[in-house]
Design a protein around this motif. Structure first.
Motif, PDB file in Angstrom:
ATOM      1  N   UNK A   1     -71.568 -46.354-105.372  1.00 34.60           N
ATOM      2  CA  UNK A   1     -72.638 -46.514-104.385  1.00 34.60           C
ATOM      3  C   UNK A   1     -72.423 -45.474-103.279  1.00 34.60           C
ATOM      4  N   UNK A   2     -72.639 -44.229-103.623  1.00 33.89           N
ATOM      5  CA  UNK A   2     -72.280 -43.131-102.728  1.00 33.89           C
ATOM      6  C   UNK A   2     -73.070 -43.139-101.428  1.00 33.89           C
ATOM      7  N   UNK A   3     -74.337 -43.507-101.469  1.00 33.74           N
ATOM      8  CA  UNK A   3     -75.155 -43.508-100.249  1.00 33.74           C
ATOM      9  C   UNK A   3     -74.645 -44.536 -99.246  1.00 33.74           C
ATOM     10  N   UNK A   4     -74.376 -45.760 -99.743  1.00 33.32           N
ATOM     11  CA  UNK A   4     -73.842 -46.796 -98.850  1.00 33.32           C
ATOM     12  C   UNK A   4     -72.458 -46.393 -98.336  1.00 33.32           C
ATOM     13  N   UNK A   5     -71.657 -45.790 -99.206  1.00 33.11           N
ATOM     14  CA  UNK A   5     -70.304 -45.381 -98.809  1.00 33.11           C
ATOM     15  C   UNK A   5     -70.353 -44.367 -97.674  1.00 33.11           C
ATOM     16  N   UNK A   6     -71.255 -43.406 -97.802  1.00 32.03           N
ATOM     17  CA  UNK A   6     -71.326 -42.350 -96.806  1.00 32.03           C
ATOM     18  C   UNK A   6     -71.631 -42.936 -95.405  1.00 32.03           C
ATOM     19  N   UNK A   7     -72.633 -43.814 -95.308  1.00 26.96           N
ATOM     20  CA  UNK A   7     -72.995 -44.387 -94.005  1.00 26.96           C
ATOM     21  C   UNK A   7     -71.882 -45.205 -93.399  1.00 26.96           C
ATOM     22  N   UNK A   8     -71.213 -46.005 -94.234  1.00 29.03           N
ATOM     23  CA  UNK A   8     -70.122 -46.853 -93.743  1.00 29.03           C
ATOM     24  C   UNK A   8     -68.951 -45.996 -93.276  1.00 29.03           C
ATOM     25  N   UNK A   9     -68.629 -44.952 -94.031  1.00 29.21           N
ATOM     26  CA  UNK A   9     -67.504 -44.101 -93.653  1.00 29.21           C
ATOM     27  C   UNK A   9     -67.798 -43.309 -92.381  1.00 29.21           C
TER      28      UNK A   9
END
Length: 912
Positions: free
Chosen positions: A808-816
């Motif tokens: 889930x790269x999109x969600x990961x990017x925002x959280x990171x």
């Protein structure tokens, strides 16, 4: 020197010179005024102008030591450069005239024999003949100190001024009346006579003087302060300019050594009586100002006191009945020996006592004189009263000084014990180490049955602080309840104190005896903390703590309980509320200038800052706490500020600083106090983050054992199980880690809390990657609710890694990205959450490339399932080295367990 505001006076004097040059006869002038008001500067300017007009200038200065030396002023005048040649021989003929000159005695005329009178006439004739060639300006500065013989000669000269081209100019600083009435009488008969009086400068005059010396108009505030401190005295204004010029910030007026030295030089140029009077005023500092009392203190006549006071006022040295600045008082008193100062203060104390001056003011003098209770039997009771008043006003240093003086003056045995106990209490607030010498005498008094229950409890508290637990237990064992039965209010204080000490030193004291007094705010605060430590956060505990905080004001009988209530709020997951209250009391402590209070509130606030994720603020506050009270004065409580420093430095990745804090020696007794728990947990975190998981596990386990045995086993205090689980994960013992993590999650309960958020983070690390996201999402929700930005940033980073591994790269990017932002806000050091994104999106390119040559083979073998012992044997290194390499590699890769290691990226290890 530059003349400012004296143009009119210089013009009048210059007119005398011009009249003399035009042939209008001689003239005379007297420049009067207070010390430092410009008389000498005006005279200097006139001499310069006269020299430019080809006047022969003869000058002299009168001084107090030479006032009875016959001919001292006359010799200066007639031996000036260019003086008439015949005058020197005539002066020699006057040698030995001392016995022939009568001393000045009021208005009685002086008499000389005919021979000496004739010599004086001849000397006048020499000056008059010299004036035929060029006009003469004859100047005497401080004429009030002119010796009788020289004065006699001046009288002769004045009578010849009408026909001679001689201008006589004198300066005088009288004690409100002319020093030589006969001289003034002769001068008034002269047609060309000027009488000038110089005064202090107005605020506008001070501004003009400052502008003249600085080349620019000064700031109004600077000019106003200079006028206020100098009283408009030009000499002191220039001294302030010099002090300010030497300071680091010349734009700020500074009252320094130049100011004090200048004021002292003015006084030394005057009569000794004036310096004696000024010293008396400096000692009294406004306590007494009646002329009779000042006369008693100085040995002067009351009339001389009145005249001297007028002179000081005219010079701008006094503000009412006080010297204008403490530097002035310090300067005039420095010339006295210790014995002389003591005598002055002793006499001042006696006068203040007789006049009914306030006890605190009278005590100020007793504190500064040698103790001798025999002649001042009222001194000890008065000093004790003053100490109590100072303590009630939170002026601890003054109270401490009063009590020291009371012991110095002597007291009976019973009173001495009470004074010693009070002195120990005030010493404690200034610096606990200062109280140590008093504890021995109090312990002896306790064993002899001379120490009250109140003071016994206080002694026990101090002994506990210093880790002297056996002595503290003996002290407590000797307490009885007689005082409690006689005084219910005191009984409430005893029980509240007992409750507070029992949660601070649980290894020594059992829970409080008797029922708590519910309406006593001290009991409420102690109960609130006790409940949170024993049962975790509850609404009742929060309500009790806030009620206690609203009911109390900061003072020596409330400070510890205020800290207790704030700590209860912090442990009850109310960090924002705790921070607001702690900031308020910290400011109050600073306003009262009590070092121990400032230090303890700063340390408490540092712990709250850590719970809010403010790592930079926490470190700054903890450092401020140790700056107020040195580490060796904290006793067993040093665990508090040291733990905050170790944790903050560790979380900000400043491991070098953290190592220095860990290396500081601590007393063994610290581990028998609640503060030892904080220290063990912080040190364990440091060991874990620096690759020593076994040492970390030892600290976390010891911390847990103490908390359990003391009945404090609540994760809201310290999440030791989560920390121990992390250590087990670093050792690849996932099973043990999971057991501890689940146990703590159960203890934290189902409601939103910081402890639950931390627990869920570790629980997620013990699960398979596919199970982590849900736990971490719940952890994030809990940590958002409590406001801990540091823990939240870590949970978000781990959640981002879980999302990335799940694709889930999109969600990961925002959280990171949010995780990194929070890291920056709370001051954390660079961590590995960004590396998690690199690992998930481009394995083998970025994160793996950060491994060192020594770390890669260790990680490769671990990825293929080898144990630490097997890796050590394969690579011929120690197990400890393996642990350190894995800890650092896990941090770089952004992972927690071996299961997360990307085995496919280490094919080289498959064959080993």
């Amino acid at each position: 020197m530059r003349l400012v505001g004296l143009d009119r006076e210089l013009s009048e004097l210059s007119e005398l010179l011009r009249t003399c040059v035009r042939g209008g006869g001689g003239g005379a002038a007297v420049i009067g005024g207070a010390m430092g008001c410009g008389k000498t500067e005006l005279l200097t300017a006139l001499k310069s102008e006269a020299s430019n007009q080809d006047f022969l200038v003869l000058d002299a200065v009168g001084t107090w030591p030479e006032r009875r030396s016959p001919g001292s002023v006359l010799r200066q005048l007639l031996r000036s450069a260019g003086a008439p040649p015949g005058a020197v021989a005539l002066l020699d003929s006057l040698h030995g005239t001392c016995a022939a000159v009568a001393e000045e005695t009021g208005d009685r005329p002086w008499t000389l024999d005919a021979a000496h009178t004739d010599v004086l006439h001849q000397l006048c004739a020499e000056v008059v003949r010299a004036a035929e060639d060029s006009p003469v300006l004859l100047c005497v500065d401080d004429v009030q100190f002119t010796d009788p013989l020289s004065l006699h000669w001046l009288l002769h000269l004045i009578r010849r001024l009408r026909q001679a081209r001689v201008v006589l100019v004198l300066t005088e600083c009288p004690l409100s009346r002319p020093a030589h009435p006969q001289l003034h009488a002769e001068l008034l008969r002269q047609p060309n006579y000027r009488g000038l009086t110089l005064g202090t400068l107005s605020p506008a005059g001070v501004t003009a003087l400052l502008a003249a010396h600085r080349g620019a108009t000064p700031d109004p505030a600077f000019a106003e302060r200079c006028h206020r401190v100098s009283g408009g005295n030009p000499l002191l204004v220039r001294a302030l300019l010099e002090d300010s010029r030497r300071a680091s910030d010349p734009a700020t007026p500074v009252v320094g050594d130049t100011y004090g030295d200048t004021l002292l030089s003015c006084l030394h140029r005057g009569r000794p009586a004036l310096l004696r009077l000024t010293r008396a005023l400096a000692v009294l500092d406004g306590d007494i100002h009646a002329p009779g009392q000042l006369a008693r203190l100085t040995g002067l006549e009351p009339s001389a006191v009145v005249r001297g006071t007028h002179v000081l006022e005219a010079a701008g040295l006094l503000d009412g009945i006080r010297l204008r600045h403490p530097v002035a008082a310090q300067a005039v008193l420095e010339g006295l020996s210790a014995a002389e100062r003591s005598t002055l203060h002793r006499e001042a104390a006696l006068m203040c006592y007789e006049e009914g001056v306030a006890a605190t003011r009278t005590a100020r003098h007793l504190r500064n004189c040698a103790g001798d209770g025999g002649s001042l039997p009222w001194a000890v009771p008065l000093l004790r009263e003053a100490a109590e008043r100072h303590l009630n006003g939170n002026r601890v240093a003054e109270a401490h000084s009063c009590l020291e003086a009371a012991l110095r003056f002597g007291a009976d045995d019973g009173e001495r014990v009470c004074l010693r106990a009070l002195l120990a209490s005030t010493s404690w607030m200034l610096n606990p180490s200062i109280s140590t010498p008093h504890l021995g005498e109090l312990a002896i008094a306790l064993s002899d049955g001379r120490l009250s229950t109140r003071h016994t409890l206080m002694l026990a508290k101090y002994l506990l602080w210093h880790g002297r637990f056996d002595e503290a237990v003996r002290a407590v064992a000797q307490m009885d309840d007689r005082g409690e039965r006689a005084d219910p209010e005191y009984a409430a204080e005893v029980r509240a104190t007992w409750e507070l000490l029992s949660v601070t030193y649980p290894v020594v004291l059992a829970p409080a005896r008797g029922e708590p007094v519910i309406d006593d705010p001290r009991s409420l605060s102690a109960m609130a903390l006790s409940r949170v430590l024993a049962h975790g956060p509850t609404e009742d505990a929060v309500a009790e703590a806030e009620s206690a905080l609203r009911a109390m004001r900061l003072g020596r009988h409330t400070q510890e309980w205020l800290m207790c209530a704030v700590a209860a709020l912090s442990f009850a997951d109310r960090p924002d509320t705790a921070a607001r209250w702690c900031d308020h009391w910290l400011e109050e402590a600073r306003a009262r200038k009590v070092p121990l209070w400032m230090a303890e509130f700063a340390s408490l606030r540092a712990g709250i800052a850590l719970r809010l994720g403010d790592l930079t603020g926490a470190r700054s506050l903890a450092e401020a706490a140790l700056a107020q009270v040195p580490a060796d004065s904290w006793g067993v409580c040093i665990g508090g500020p040291l733990a905050n420093l170790i944790q903050a430095a560790t979380d900000t990745r400043d491991f070098a600083a953290a190592a220095e804090y860990v290396a500081q020696p601590v007393p063994d007794g610290m581990f028998s106090s609640r503060f030892g728990l904080y220290y063990l947990h912080a040190r364990g975190c440091f060991h874990l983050e620096t690759g020593r998981p076994y040492a970390a596990l030892d600290d976390f386990t010891q911390c847990g054992e103490l908390m359990t045995s003391w009945g404090f086993d609540q994760p809201t205090l310290l999440p030791w199980r989560s920390s121990a689980a992390r250590a087990h994960l670093a050792l690849s013992d996932v099973r043990a880690a999971r057991g501890l993590a689940d146990e703590q999650a159960a203890l934290a309960g189902e409601g939103l809390s910081r402890a639950r958020g931390i627990s869920l983070r570790v629980c997620a690390a013990t699960r398979d990657p596919g199970e982590r996201a849900g736990l971490l999402e719940e952890a994030v929700t809990n940590l958002r609710s409590c406001g801990d930005r540091f823990q939240l940033s870590g949970a978000l980073g781990e959640l981002g890694r879980a999302y990335a591994l799940a694709g889930q790269t999109s969600r990961a990017r925002g959280v990171l990205e949010e995780s990194k932002r929070l890291e920056r806000e709370c001051g954390a050091g660079a961590r590995s959450h960004a590396g998690a994104w690199s690992l998930a999106s481009a394995p083998g390119e970025t994160a793996l490339g950060r491994l060192t040559g020594a770390e890669r083979p260790v990680v490769a073998l671990a990825a293929h399932g080898r144990t630490n012992k097997e890796i050590a044997d394969t690579l011929t290194i120690t197990v400890s080295t393996v642990e350190q390499h894995l800890t650092k590699a896990f941090r770089k890769l952004g992972i927690r367990t071996r299961k997360e290691l990307p085995r496919k990226h280490f094919p080289e290890a498959a064959a080993r």
